[in-house]
Enzyme design. Structure first.
Site, PDB file in Angstrom:
ATOM      1  N   CYS A 169       6.065  32.595  19.504  1.00 34.79           N
ATOM      2  CA  CYS A 169       6.514  33.288  20.176  1.00 34.79           C
ATOM      3  C   CYS A 169       7.622  33.276  20.756  1.00 34.79           C
ATOM      4  CB  CYS A 169       5.870  33.282  21.872  1.00 34.79           C
ATOM      5  SG  CYS A 169       5.838  35.304  22.620  1.00 34.79           S
ATOM      6  N   HIS A 202      -0.340  33.592  19.923  1.00 34.61           N
ATOM      7  CA  HIS A 202      -0.467  31.905  20.472  1.00 34.61           C
ATOM      8  C   HIS A 202      -2.192  31.959  20.610  1.00 34.61           C
ATOM      9  CE1 HIS A 202       2.835  31.998  23.737  1.00 34.61           C
ATOM     10  NE2 HIS A 202       2.508  34.221  23.266  1.00 34.61           N
ATOM     11  N   GLU A 238      -3.320  28.936  20.646  1.00 30.83           N
ATOM     12  CA  GLU A 238      -2.927  28.022  21.503  1.00 30.83           C
ATOM     13  C   GLU A 238      -3.604  28.132  22.703  1.00 30.83           C
ATOM     14  OE1 GLU A 238      -0.691  28.720  21.228  1.00 30.83           O
ATOM     15  OE2 GLU A 238       0.510  29.610  23.407  1.00 30.83           O
TER      16      GLU A 238
HETATM   17  N1  LIG Z   1       5.010  34.471  25.417  1.00 33.13           N
HETATM   18  C1  LIG Z   1       6.111  34.440  25.304  1.00 33.13           C
HETATM   19  O1  LIG Z   1       6.684  33.506  25.133  1.00 33.13           O
HETATM   20  C2  LIG Z   1       7.342  35.343  25.329  1.00 33.13           C
HETATM   21  C3  LIG Z   1       8.410  35.279  24.955  1.00 33.13           C
HETATM   22  C4  LIG Z   1       9.148  35.847  25.967  1.00 33.13           C
HETATM   23  N2  LIG Z   1       9.724  37.265  25.348  1.00 33.13           N
HETATM   24  C5  LIG Z   1      10.498  35.285  25.567  1.00 33.13           C
HETATM   25  O2  LIG Z   1      11.612  36.925  25.274  1.00 33.13           O
HETATM   26  O3  LIG Z   1      11.502  34.633  25.795  1.00 33.13           O
END
Ligand SMILES: NC(=O)CC[C@H](N)C(=O)O
Length: 235
Positions: free
Chosen positions: A88, A203, A205
């Site tokens: 992410c 995710h 995890e």
């Molecule tokens: N769950 C996440 O890691 C979201 C990422 C977040 N929206 C960002 O741009 O940093």
């Protein structure tokens, strides 16, 4: 890797750190450590690093205290070529082209030849889960790529989407059909790998399923063997 021990560091500036740590603790021969600073990373000397999810802007602000941190991570990933997995926000840090980047925001490590768009699916309230098919590439094997398919629960939290790959070095591990707010459908890429880099916008995890973490550990082992072979060629 002495005594077959694999050292995995989880970058611990902010975000979903402990979840990765707990997943990796279930895997044999792995020593896992939360790493907050350049010094801690140097001392631990990881074979692989996880860049967790969270808020990439916040991570960049926290990292300002340690000006050496991102240059050192770049060196680890691009010169020493240790294995790295960004989830992410971590996948944003690895990407070469970031849409909707905050001014002075995300500190980037870069290298992953993709175009990624932050917060692509909307706000926190638009977070969702869907079953993905992962095509896990095993292309370091002799004789080319073999692909291992598996179903995996994708948890998306204010997730980015990979809109485009910018090089044929990037292998798509997973994409899915997403229905946009206007009802039209599109395919978005949600997991890729390129050289020593792995990125997921969802995710693993946060599931009870540690198969993706096991895949990363296997990826570290293969990457390490490859780097050793390269060194022997240079010698
Ligand atoms: N769950 C996440 O890691 C979201 C990422 C977040 N929206 C960002 O741009 O940093």
């Amino acid at each position: 890797m002495t005594n077959d021990t694999i050292r995995v560091g989880v970058l611990s500036l902010q975000g979903g750190v402990i979840e990765h740590v707990n997943m990796l603790k279930k895997i044999a021969n792995v020593i896992v450590k939360e790493l907050k600073s350049t010094e801690q990373i140097k001392v631990f000397d990881p074979h692989g690093m996880i860049l967790p999810g969270g808020e990439s802007t916040a991570m960049a602000i926290i990292a300002e205290k340690d000006q050496e941190l991102f240059p050192y991570l770049q060196q680890l990933v691009h010169s020493q070529k240790i294995a790295v997995w960004g989830t992410c926000a971590g996948s944003i840090m690895l990407s070469n082209q970031v849409d909707h980047q905050k001014k002075g925001g995300q500190s980037l490590i870069g290298g992953l030849e993709v175009q990624i768009s932050r917060n692509y699916f909307g706000r926190q309230i638009n977070s969702f889960e869907t079953t993905l098919t992962l095509n896990l590439h095993d292309d370091q094997e002799e004789g080319g790529a073999s692909i291992n398919k598996m179903e995996f629960e994708g948890i998306f939290i204010r997730a980015p989407a990979i809109l485009k790959t910018l090089s044929d070095k990037v292998h798509i591990i997973s994409d899915f059909n997403h229905t946009k707010p206007d009802g039209t459908e599109e395919t978005v890429i949600v997991a890729v790998q390129q050289d020593n880099m792995l990125a997921t916008v969802f995710h693993p995890e946060l599931t009870n399923d540690n198969r993706f973490h096991q895949y990363f550990v296997d990826f570290i082992i293969k990457n390490n063997q490859q780097q050793q072979q390269q060194l022997n060629i240079i010698k």
